[in-house]
Design an enzyme around this catalytic site. Structure first.
Site, PDB file in Angstrom:
ATOM      1  N   LYS A  13       0.832  -1.216   0.000  1.00 31.83           N
ATOM      2  CA  LYS A  13       0.000   0.000   0.000  1.00 31.83           C
ATOM      3  C   LYS A  13       0.863   1.261   0.000  1.00 31.83           C
ATOM      4  CE  LYS A  13      -2.080  -1.092   3.902  1.00 31.83           C
ATOM      5  NZ  LYS A  13      -1.364  -2.352   4.234  1.00 31.83           N
ATOM      6  N   ARG A  88     -10.123   0.396   8.243  1.00 32.52           N
ATOM      7  CA  ARG A  88      -9.630  -0.930   8.615  1.00 32.52           C
ATOM      8  C   ARG A  88     -10.672  -1.747   9.353  1.00 32.52           C
ATOM      9  NH1 ARG A  88      -3.883   0.091   8.671  1.00 32.52           N
ATOM     10  NH2 ARG A  88      -2.787  -1.708   9.411  1.00 32.52           N
ATOM     11  N   ARG A 127      11.666  -5.426   5.148  1.00 31.94           N
ATOM     12  CA  ARG A 127      11.410  -4.003   4.855  1.00 31.94           C
ATOM     13  C   ARG A 127      12.375  -3.094   5.611  1.00 31.94           C
ATOM     14  NH1 ARG A 127       5.569  -1.572   5.587  1.00 31.94           N
ATOM     15  NH2 ARG A 127       5.733  -2.589   7.610  1.00 31.94           N
ATOM     16  N   ARG A 160      10.981  -1.166  11.124  1.00 35.48           N
ATOM     17  CA  ARG A 160       9.875  -0.798  12.014  1.00 35.48           C
ATOM     18  C   ARG A 160       9.778  -1.756  13.201  1.00 35.48           C
ATOM     19  NH1 ARG A 160       4.617   0.380   8.337  1.00 35.48           N
ATOM     20  NH2 ARG A 160       3.672  -0.895   9.957  1.00 35.48           N
ATOM     21  N   ARG A 171      -0.604  -9.048  13.325  1.00 34.53           N
ATOM     22  CA  ARG A 171      -1.211  -8.041  12.445  1.00 34.53           C
ATOM     23  C   ARG A 171      -1.997  -8.721  11.320  1.00 34.53           C
ATOM     24  NH1 ARG A 171       4.122  -5.304  10.922  1.00 34.53           N
ATOM     25  NH2 ARG A 171       2.914  -4.159   9.357  1.00 34.53           N
TER      26      ARG A 171
HETATM   27  P1  AP5 Z   1       4.783  -1.585   1.970  1.00 33.95           P
HETATM   28  O1  AP5 Z   1       4.415  -0.794   0.769  1.00 33.95           O
HETATM   29  O2  AP5 Z   1       5.545  -0.897   3.045  1.00 33.95           O
HETATM   30  O3  AP5 Z   1       3.490  -2.345   2.558  1.00 33.95           O
HETATM   31  P2  AP5 Z   1       2.184  -1.789   3.249  1.00 33.95           P
HETATM   32  O4  AP5 Z   1       1.014  -2.414   2.590  1.00 33.95           O
HETATM   33  O5  AP5 Z   1       2.211  -0.306   3.347  1.00 33.95           O
HETATM   34  O6  AP5 Z   1       2.346  -2.493   4.691  1.00 33.95           O
HETATM   35  P3  AP5 Z   1       2.277  -1.891   6.158  1.00 33.95           P
HETATM   36  O7  AP5 Z   1       3.035  -2.836   7.042  1.00 33.95           O
HETATM   37  O8  AP5 Z   1       2.670  -0.460   6.189  1.00 33.95           O
HETATM   38  O9  AP5 Z   1       0.763  -2.033   6.447  1.00 33.95           O
HETATM   39  P4  AP5 Z   1       0.070  -2.084   7.800  1.00 33.95           P
HETATM   40  O10 AP5 Z   1      -1.312  -1.963   7.366  1.00 33.95           O
HETATM   41  O11 AP5 Z   1       0.376  -3.241   8.665  1.00 33.95           O
HETATM   42  O12 AP5 Z   1       0.753  -0.884   8.630  1.00 33.95           O
HETATM   43  P5  AP5 Z   1       0.258   0.585   8.949  1.00 33.95           P
HETATM   44  O13 AP5 Z   1       1.431   1.448   8.990  1.00 33.95           O
HETATM   45  O14 AP5 Z   1      -0.889   0.945   8.098  1.00 33.95           O
HETATM   46  O15 AP5 Z   1       5.630  -2.859   1.468  1.00 33.95           O
HETATM   47  C1  AP5 Z   1       6.166  -3.787   2.396  1.00 33.95           C
HETATM   48  C2  AP5 Z   1       7.552  -4.258   1.925  1.00 33.95           C
HETATM   49  O16 AP5 Z   1       7.402  -5.025   0.729  1.00 33.95           O
HETATM   50  C3  AP5 Z   1       8.535  -3.143   1.582  1.00 33.95           C
HETATM   51  O17 AP5 Z   1       9.804  -3.540   1.972  1.00 33.95           O
HETATM   52  C4  AP5 Z   1       8.442  -3.030   0.050  1.00 33.95           C
HETATM   53  O18 AP5 Z   1       9.655  -2.602  -0.509  1.00 33.95           O
HETATM   54  C5  AP5 Z   1       8.135  -4.452  -0.352  1.00 33.95           C
HETATM   55  N1  AP5 Z   1       7.253  -4.551  -1.529  1.00 33.95           N
HETATM   56  C6  AP5 Z   1       6.200  -3.742  -1.840  1.00 33.95           C
HETATM   57  N2  AP5 Z   1       5.623  -4.162  -2.994  1.00 33.95           N
HETATM   58  C7  AP5 Z   1       6.317  -5.270  -3.390  1.00 33.95           C
HETATM   59  C8  AP5 Z   1       6.188  -6.146  -4.520  1.00 33.95           C
HETATM   60  N3  AP5 Z   1       5.227  -5.953  -5.443  1.00 33.95           N
HETATM   61  N4  AP5 Z   1       7.071  -7.181  -4.613  1.00 33.95           N
HETATM   62  C9  AP5 Z   1       8.045  -7.357  -3.663  1.00 33.95           C
HETATM   63  N5  AP5 Z   1       8.216  -6.547  -2.583  1.00 33.95           N
HETATM   64  C10 AP5 Z   1       7.352  -5.512  -2.458  1.00 33.95           C
HETATM   65  O19 AP5 Z   1      -0.324   0.384  10.449  1.00 33.95           O
HETATM   66  C11 AP5 Z   1       0.538   0.124  11.529  1.00 33.95           C
HETATM   67  C12 AP5 Z   1      -0.268   0.061  12.827  1.00 33.95           C
HETATM   68  O20 AP5 Z   1      -0.885   1.334  13.077  1.00 33.95           O
HETATM   69  C13 AP5 Z   1      -1.416  -0.946  12.846  1.00 33.95           C
HETATM   70  O21 AP5 Z   1      -0.980  -2.245  13.213  1.00 33.95           O
HETATM   71  C14 AP5 Z   1      -2.353  -0.322  13.895  1.00 33.95           C
HETATM   72  O22 AP5 Z   1      -1.891  -0.566  15.208  1.00 33.95           O
HETATM   73  C15 AP5 Z   1      -2.198   1.171  13.619  1.00 33.95           C
HETATM   74  N6  AP5 Z   1      -3.179   1.663  12.625  1.00 33.95           N
HETATM   75  C16 AP5 Z   1      -2.908   2.203  11.403  1.00 33.95           C
HETATM   76  N7  AP5 Z   1      -4.037   2.534  10.757  1.00 33.95           N
HETATM   77  C17 AP5 Z   1      -5.057   2.194  11.582  1.00 33.95           C
HETATM   78  C18 AP5 Z   1      -6.481   2.267  11.462  1.00 33.95           C
HETATM   79  N8  AP5 Z   1      -7.076   2.744  10.354  1.00 33.95           N
HETATM   80  N9  AP5 Z   1      -7.222   1.802  12.509  1.00 33.95           N
HETATM   81  C19 AP5 Z   1      -6.650   1.333  13.632  1.00 33.95           C
HETATM   82  N10 AP5 Z   1      -5.321   1.210  13.799  1.00 33.95           N
HETATM   83  C20 AP5 Z   1      -4.511   1.648  12.790  1.00 33.95           C
HETATM   84 MG    MG Z   2       2.369   1.092   4.921  1.00 35.75          MG
END
Ligand code: AP5
Ligand code: MG
Ligand code: ZN
Length: 215
Positions: A13, A88, A127, A160, A171
């Site tokens: 994402k 989410r 990552r 992270r 997660r």
């Molecule tokens: P990346 O693009 O970083 O993946 P992502 O989908 O953004 O994954 P996240 O871990 O950021 O998602 P998340 O939903 O768990 O975390 P968030 O920060 O939202 O890609 C990942 C890796 O893969 C990278 O190294 C990249 O280079 C590689 N990659 C990408 N595409 C690729 C491909 N096609 N092929 C190969 N490699 C690839 O949330 C964190 C925490 O915050 C949550 O756990 C929760 O506690 C809180 N939180 C956030 N939003 C909310 C909400 N709306 N409600 C409640 N709690 C929330």
């Molecule tokens: Mg992300």
């Protein structure tokens, strides 16, 4: 263009949102990035969010709904936005529907990145993120030219706190239980397009652009 990028942790994402913001000149709204900035700054929001984030569980709906409601009213969101990591839960999606209706806006598309569980774990454990500019990397799939150093700005790359395997698995469980049902919500609104997120980064980008042309 007003869109949501849906998908499990590690689906890409953030990676895809950054490319789309550059292309369309609209902001990426990542609730995860906003919460991590609050944790780093030690604000009351950050103190409240930290325990949930470290445990791999969700921050309460009311907290994130309030953040996004305020953010969507800022001037840079007038031409559109990319929501990354929000909504989410079904209550978050319903709150977003109400906020957008109140602003007289409608979503154009919800793009869902579909990736296998084991690939997600491999992506998240490898990552790395730039401490200065936030650019994401992967040690194997998208490595920087020099290990540990950002190509774009020379900043230090870090891992992270929630990218440890036990937290990653938690997660992913939380995603299945609370976020996966959103696909139905958006399918009912005829907004959902599923994209094969298992392809390499550039070809996922091409699929997203094709889905947006069709939306
Ligand atoms: P990346 O693009 O970083 O993946 P992502 O989908 O953004 O994954 P996240 O871990 O950021 O998602 P998340 O939903 O768990 O975390 P968030 O920060 O939202 O890609 C990942 C890796 O893969 C990278 O190294 C990249 O280079 C590689 N990659 C990408 N595409 C690729 C491909 N096609 N092929 C190969 N490699 C690839 O949330 C964190 C925490 O915050 C949550 O756990 C929760 O506690 C809180 N939180 C956030 N939003 C909310 C909400 N709306 N409600 C409640 N709690 C929330
Ligand atoms: Mg992300
Ligand atoms: Zn950088």
């Amino acid at each position: 263009m007003k869109l949501i990028l849906l998908g499990p942790p590690g689906a890409g994402k953030g990676t895809q949102a950054k490319m789309l913001t550059e292309r369309f000149g609209i902001p990426q709204i990542s609730t995860g990035d906003i919460l991590r900035a609050a944790v780093k700054a030690g604000t009351p929001l950050g103190q409240q969010a930290k325990a949930c984030m470290d445990a791999g569980t969700l921050v309460p709906d009311a907290v994130v709904v309030g953040i996004v409601r305020d953010r969507l009213q800022e001037a840079d969101c007038q031409a559109g936005f990319i929501l990354d990591g929000f909504p989410r839960t079904v209550p978050q999606a319903e709150a977003l529907d109400a906020t957008l209706a109140g602003l007289g806006k409608e979503l154009d598309a919800v793009l869902s990145l579909e990736v296998d569980v084991e690939a997600l774990v491999e992506r998240l454990t490898g990552r790395r993120t730039c401490r200065e500019c936030g650019r994401g990397y992967h040690v194997k799939f998208d490595p920087p030219r020099q290990a540990g150093i950002c190509d774009a700005c020379g900043g230090e790359l870090f891992q992270r706190d929630d990218d440890q395997e036990t937290t990653i698995r938690k997660r992913l469980e939380v995603y299945q239980a609370q976020t996966a049902p959103l696909a139905d919500h958006y399918q009912k609104h005829d907004l959902l397009t599923r994209v094969d997120g298992m392809q390499e980064i550039g070809s996922v980008q091409q699929q997203l652009l094709a889905a947006l042309r069709a939306a």
